[in-house]
Design a protein around this motif. Structure first.
Motif, PDB file in Angstrom:
ATOM      1  N   SER A 278       0.845  -1.196   0.000  1.00 53.62           N
ATOM      2  CA  SER A 278       0.000   0.000   0.000  1.00 53.62           C
ATOM      3  C   SER A 278       0.882   1.248   0.000  1.00 53.62           C
ATOM      4  O   SER A 278       2.083   1.202   0.307  1.00 53.62           O
ATOM      5  CB  SER A 278      -0.893   0.008   1.238  1.00 53.62           C
ATOM      6  N   ALA A 279       0.265   2.385  -0.331  1.00 56.42           N
ATOM      7  CA  ALA A 279       0.994   3.651  -0.319  1.00 56.42           C
ATOM      8  C   ALA A 279       1.561   3.931   1.070  1.00 56.42           C
ATOM      9  O   ALA A 279       2.712   4.366   1.207  1.00 56.42           O
ATOM     10  CB  ALA A 279       0.064   4.785  -0.760  1.00 56.42           C
ATOM     11  N   ALA A 280       0.756   3.675   2.101  1.00 50.81           N
ATOM     12  CA  ALA A 280       1.214   3.922   3.471  1.00 50.81           C
ATOM     13  C   ALA A 280       2.400   3.031   3.812  1.00 50.81           C
ATOM     14  O   ALA A 280       3.369   3.475   4.443  1.00 50.81           O
ATOM     15  CB  ALA A 280       0.075   3.677   4.459  1.00 50.81           C
ATOM     16  N   GLN A 281       2.364   1.755   3.369  1.00 49.36           N
ATOM     17  CA  GLN A 281       3.458   0.849   3.672  1.00 49.36           C
ATOM     18  C   GLN A 281       4.727   1.208   2.902  1.00 49.36           C
ATOM     19  O   GLN A 281       5.841   1.107   3.429  1.00 49.36           O
ATOM     20  CB  GLN A 281       3.062  -0.591   3.362  1.00 49.36           C
ATOM     21  N   ILE A 282       4.574   1.659   1.676  1.00 46.52           N
ATOM     22  CA  ILE A 282       5.737   2.090   0.894  1.00 46.52           C
ATOM     23  C   ILE A 282       6.435   3.255   1.591  1.00 46.52           C
ATOM     24  O   ILE A 282       7.667   3.296   1.680  1.00 46.52           O
ATOM     25  CB  ILE A 282       5.315   2.465  -0.538  1.00 46.52           C
ATOM     26  N   ARG A 283       5.661   4.177   2.113  1.00 45.80           N
ATOM     27  CA  ARG A 283       6.258   5.332   2.793  1.00 45.80           C
ATOM     28  C   ARG A 283       6.995   4.915   4.061  1.00 45.80           C
ATOM     29  O   ARG A 283       8.080   5.428   4.362  1.00 45.80           O
ATOM     30  CB  ARG A 283       5.180   6.374   3.093  1.00 45.80           C
ATOM     31  N   GLU A 284       6.412   3.985   4.825  1.00 48.10           N
ATOM     32  CA  GLU A 284       7.083   3.504   6.035  1.00 48.10           C
ATOM     33  C   GLU A 284       8.363   2.752   5.695  1.00 48.10           C
ATOM     34  O   GLU A 284       9.398   2.927   6.356  1.00 48.10           O
ATOM     35  CB  GLU A 284       6.134   2.590   6.833  1.00 48.10           C
ATOM     36  N   LEU A 285       8.306   1.922   4.662  1.00 42.75           N
ATOM     37  CA  LEU A 285       9.492   1.177   4.243  1.00 42.75           C
ATOM     38  C   LEU A 285      10.590   2.133   3.783  1.00 42.75           C
ATOM     39  O   LEU A 285      11.766   1.979   4.148  1.00 42.75           O
ATOM     40  CB  LEU A 285       9.128   0.198   3.132  1.00 42.75           C
ATOM     41  N   GLU A 311       4.647  -2.817 -16.831  1.00 36.27           N
ATOM     42  CA  GLU A 311       5.973  -2.266 -17.069  1.00 36.27           C
ATOM     43  C   GLU A 311       5.995  -0.729 -17.078  1.00 36.27           C
ATOM     44  O   GLU A 311       7.043  -0.126 -16.906  1.00 36.27           O
ATOM     45  CB  GLU A 311       6.517  -2.766 -18.400  1.00 36.27           C
ATOM     46  N   LEU A 312       4.857  -0.086 -17.288  1.00 38.01           N
ATOM     47  CA  LEU A 312       4.829   1.376 -17.355  1.00 38.01           C
ATOM     48  C   LEU A 312       4.251   2.008 -16.090  1.00 38.01           C
ATOM     49  O   LEU A 312       3.964   3.193 -16.077  1.00 38.01           O
ATOM     50  CB  LEU A 312       4.015   1.817 -18.580  1.00 38.01           C
ATOM     51  N   GLN A 313       4.102   1.226 -15.029  1.00 39.38           N
ATOM     52  CA  GLN A 313       3.413   1.726 -13.849  1.00 39.38           C
ATOM     53  C   GLN A 313       4.360   2.150 -12.732  1.00 39.38           C
ATOM     54  O   GLN A 313       3.926   2.472 -11.645  1.00 39.38           O
ATOM     55  CB  GLN A 313       2.433   0.666 -13.344  1.00 39.38           C
ATOM     56  N   PHE A 314       5.649   2.156 -13.004  1.00 35.34           N
ATOM     57  CA  PHE A 314       6.616   2.522 -11.975  1.00 35.34           C
ATOM     58  C   PHE A 314       6.394   3.941 -11.476  1.00 35.34           C
ATOM     59  O   PHE A 314       6.409   4.202 -10.284  1.00 35.34           O
ATOM     60  CB  PHE A 314       8.028   2.364 -12.534  1.00 35.34           C
ATOM     61  N   ASP A 315       6.177   4.879 -12.402  1.00 34.29           N
ATOM     62  CA  ASP A 315       6.075   6.285 -12.013  1.00 34.29           C
ATOM     63  C   ASP A 315       4.917   6.524 -11.058  1.00 34.29           C
ATOM     64  O   ASP A 315       5.030   7.282 -10.099  1.00 34.29           O
ATOM     65  CB  ASP A 315       5.928   7.164 -13.253  1.00 34.29           C
ATOM     66  N   SER A 316       3.782   5.845 -11.301  1.00 33.48           N
ATOM     67  CA  SER A 316       2.643   6.028 -10.405  1.00 33.48           C
ATOM     68  C   SER A 316       2.938   5.469  -9.022  1.00 33.48           C
ATOM     69  O   SER A 316       2.506   6.024  -8.009  1.00 33.48           O
ATOM     70  CB  SER A 316       1.392   5.367 -10.997  1.00 33.48           C
ATOM     71  N   THR A 317       3.698   4.371  -8.966  1.00 35.27           N
ATOM     72  CA  THR A 317       4.072   3.799  -7.673  1.00 35.27           C
ATOM     73  C   THR A 317       5.030   4.724  -6.932  1.00 35.27           C
ATOM     74  O   THR A 317       4.929   4.899  -5.714  1.00 35.27           O
ATOM     75  CB  THR A 317       4.731   2.420  -7.871  1.00 35.27           C
ATOM     76  N   CYS A 318       5.966   5.319  -7.659  1.00 33.76           N
ATOM     77  CA  CYS A 318       6.944   6.201  -7.020  1.00 33.76           C
ATOM     78  C   CYS A 318       6.319   7.478  -6.468  1.00 33.76           C
ATOM     79  O   CYS A 318       6.941   8.166  -5.663  1.00 33.76           O
ATOM     80  CB  CYS A 318       8.057   6.548  -8.006  1.00 33.76           C
ATOM     81  N   ARG A 319       5.107   7.804  -6.884  1.00 37.01           N
ATOM     82  CA  ARG A 319       4.432   8.976  -6.330  1.00 37.01           C
ATOM     83  C   ARG A 319       4.176   8.811  -4.843  1.00 37.01           C
ATOM     84  O   ARG A 319       3.932   9.787  -4.123  1.00 37.01           O
ATOM     85  CB  ARG A 319       3.116   9.217  -7.058  1.00 37.01           C
ATOM     86  N   PHE A 320       4.210   7.546  -4.368  1.00 31.69           N
ATOM     87  CA  PHE A 320       3.973   7.300  -2.944  1.00 31.69           C
ATOM     88  C   PHE A 320       5.166   7.710  -2.090  1.00 31.69           C
ATOM     89  O   PHE A 320       5.056   7.824  -0.876  1.00 31.69           O
ATOM     90  CB  PHE A 320       3.674   5.809  -2.703  1.00 31.69           C
ATOM     91  N   LEU A 321       6.323   7.909  -2.713  1.00 27.85           N
ATOM     92  CA  LEU A 321       7.510   8.316  -1.967  1.00 27.85           C
ATOM     93  C   LEU A 321       7.462   9.806  -1.656  1.00 27.85           C
ATOM     94  O   LEU A 321       6.854  10.589  -2.390  1.00 27.85           O
ATOM     95  CB  LEU A 321       8.772   8.012  -2.783  1.00 27.85           C
ATOM     96  N   GLN A 323       8.545  13.595  -1.554  1.00 30.34           N
ATOM     97  CA  GLN A 323       9.218  14.418  -2.558  1.00 30.34           C
ATOM     98  C   GLN A 323      10.701  14.584  -2.190  1.00 30.34           C
ATOM     99  O   GLN A 323      11.041  14.871  -1.048  1.00 30.34           O
ATOM    100  CB  GLN A 323       8.550  15.800  -2.654  1.00 30.34           C
ATOM    101  N   GLY A 324      11.563  14.350  -3.172  1.00 30.74           N
ATOM    102  CA  GLY A 324      12.995  14.494  -2.957  1.00 30.74           C
ATOM    103  C   GLY A 324      13.667  13.269  -2.374  1.00 30.74           C
ATOM    104  O   GLY A 324      14.878  13.290  -2.116  1.00 30.74           O
ATOM    105  N   TYR A 325      12.902  12.181  -2.172  1.00 26.89           N
ATOM    106  CA  TYR A 325      13.469  10.989  -1.532  1.00 26.89           C
ATOM    107  C   TYR A 325      14.639  10.421  -2.335  1.00 26.89           C
ATOM    108  O   TYR A 325      15.715  10.163  -1.790  1.00 26.89           O
ATOM    109  CB  TYR A 325      12.380   9.921  -1.368  1.00 26.89           C
ATOM    110  N   GLU A 326      14.435  10.241  -3.620  1.00 22.48           N
ATOM    111  CA  GLU A 326      15.479   9.612  -4.438  1.00 22.48           C
ATOM    112  C   GLU A 326      16.731  10.477  -4.523  1.00 22.48           C
ATOM    113  O   GLU A 326      17.852   9.975  -4.420  1.00 22.48           O
ATOM    114  CB  GLU A 326      14.939   9.316  -5.832  1.00 22.48           C
ATOM    115  N   SER A 327      16.551  11.754  -4.696  1.00 18.72           N
ATOM    116  CA  SER A 327      17.730  12.627  -4.780  1.00 18.72           C
ATOM    117  C   SER A 327      18.457  12.687  -3.441  1.00 18.72           C
ATOM    118  O   SER A 327      19.686  12.773  -3.386  1.00 18.72           O
ATOM    119  CB  SER A 327      17.311  14.033  -5.217  1.00 18.72           C
TER     120      SER A 327
END
Length: 470
Positions: A278-285, A311-321, A323-327
């Motif tokens: 879930s979005a909440a679990q992704i954020r906690e992880l 294969e094209l759904q990565f970007d929508s999943t990453c919205r759960f992170l 902002q600025g997490y990856e950088s």
């Protein structure tokens, strides 16, 4: 093994369940028996043949006599994953399994009739136990049939004990409701009820890993008194040999990142191909991984769709992170897009641990690579596998205690941080990783010349040949 005992050409028809972990195991099984001289027909929908062919690692499909037989994709009104589902199991896949059974029976019938005609009726069939309806077609054409169990012996014991209502003796104190949605449970029970005529069972495990539970399963009649062959680990043996191993080109960016990291320093994080958080679990992880200070490679994705369209759904999943997490974590954490070459990652010298959902493929692959695990089971056989890994094999640690957990239980960032540090930096974690290395040696022996699984494959192929003289 091209000829059977009566001098006729023998063909092995292999029918997997259309889900990545099942497809993958039976494709590797096909390679193993083709390597010994068997002629194999691998039967699946065109969609799922494309899926498994595009993801295969460690060997060239052209090197073995495997012929892909395509079935049409059944009609489905839905089939896309819902990351916010109330159950951890990807509910959208159960209608696919049902549709394959309901709509493709006549196509399988025609295919088997043709194969029998082309091979002078010298045909055996190996099908996934969750495809039990195949048995009726095999019986119609008097084809000797063998059931492939895509789960380990430890889990098979748990299923038997739960069905016998002997929960007090069960190795895992988790309810069926936590593991299975009701619709899938009903489907699975129906498929298992059709297995009575099989000649025997084939399991992707090996003696040194589960001998105690294989024997206990025989004693408790888990396999109905039928022969059992353990043929695992089902992965290319070249992965055990650094000199022979050639890396796949899939998702090469993450492999290049791994190449720059110190030995055994990276935590690999993946929840498999048919699971979503879930979005909440992704954020906690994400928060827990950041707080741990650990180098990590995280495969962030949602479940495969029934039509293999994620294969094209990565970007929508990453919205759960955040902002600025990856950088913010650049250089310390790498987030891979969708599917990644798991065997290449696990066998890489920089990988030191695996945060895993404990699917059976991932479990066997991690053990074969000698990588200690951090167990985070989500559904189906995964809770039993996590107990095997942590309690019995001592090759992993639990992220937390799961007994009687709620379906939607969230693992907090604090729990993630603590668990990661236990595996990667503590003395306890060091012992777990040492034990995983010992099991890697046993896995290598099992599939090598004269090993336990090598012998069982020989025995199985002999049984195939002799099945026509019964």
């Amino acid at each position: 093994m091209g000829e059977d005992g009566n001098g006729g050409r023998l063909r092995v028809v292999v029918v997997p369940l259309p889900a990545q972990g099942h497809l993958n195991q039976l494709l590797h099984f096909s390679r193993v028996i083709a390597q010994r001289g068997a002629t194999v027909s691998f039967v699946a929908t065109s969609t799922h043949i494309h899926q498994v062919r595009s993801r295969v690692q460690g060997w060239d499909l052209h090197d073995f006599d495997i012929r892909f037989k395509e079935l049409p994709m059944p009609h489905l009104s839905a089939g896309e994953p819902d990351a916010q589902s109330s159950h951890m199991f990807p509910l959208h896949l159960t209608p696919l399994f049902e549709a394959v059974e309901d709509q493709l029976g006549s196509h399988v019938d025609q295919l088997l009739r043709t194969v029998c005609s082309e091979n002078n009726n010298r045909v055996v069939i190996v099908y996934d136990t969750i495809m039990g309806w195949i048995q009726s077609v095999a019986t119609k054409y008097s084809i000797p049939a063998y059931a492939f169990r895509p789960t380990g012996a430890y889990y098979n014991l748990w299923v038997k004990q739960v069905s016998d209502e002997t929960r007090g003796l069960s190795p895992v104190n988790i309810s069926e409701k936590r593991c299975f949605p009701e619709r899938l449970l009903k489907y699975s029970r129906r498929q298992r009820s059709m297995l009575g005529a099989v000649k025997g069972y084939i399991i992707n495990t090996f003696s040194a890993l589960e001998s105690e539970f294989i024997q206990q399963g025989r004693e408790e009649f888990v396999y109905g008194g039928k022969p059992v062959w353990t043929v695992g680990p089902l992965l290319p043996q070249t992965f055990f040999n650094v000199e022979q191993r050639s890396r796949s080109q899939a998702d090469i960016e993450c492999m290049r990142w791994l190449d720059t990291q110190p030995p055994a320093s990276v935590l690999y994080v993946s929840f498999g191909s048919i699971s979503s958080l879930s979005a909440a679990q992704i954020r906690e992880l994400a928060d827990g991984l950041e707080r741990s200070g650990q180098l990590f490679l995280w495969v962030l994705r949602i479940s495969d769709g029934a039509h293999f369209s994620t294969e094209l759904q990565f970007d929508s999943t990453c919205r759960f992170l955040q902002q600025g997490y990856e950088s913010r974590l650049e250089g310390r954490g790498f987030i891979a897009r969708n599917w990644a070459p798991q065997l290449d990652i696990l066998f890489h010298k920089s990988t030191g641990g695996f945060l895993t959902h404990c699917g059976w493929n991932s479990t066997v692959e991690s053990i074969s690579a000698g990588v200690g695990m951090l167990a985070w089971p989500l559904h189906t056989d995964q809770f039993a596998n996590s107990a095997l890994i942590t309690r019995e094999l001592k090759a992993g640690l639990q992220v937390k205690e799961w007994q009687n957990a709620e379906e939607n239980e969230i693992v907090s960032a604090e729990e993630v941080e603590k668990a990661v540090k236990r595996l990667m930096r503590s003395e306890e974690g060091m012992q777990v990783r040492k034990r995983a290395q010992e099991l890697k040696g046993e896995a290598r022996k099992a599939v090598g010349d004269g090993g336990s699984s090598w012998k069982d494959v020989d025995s199985l192929l002999h049984h195939f040949s002799q099945s026509f003289s019964d």
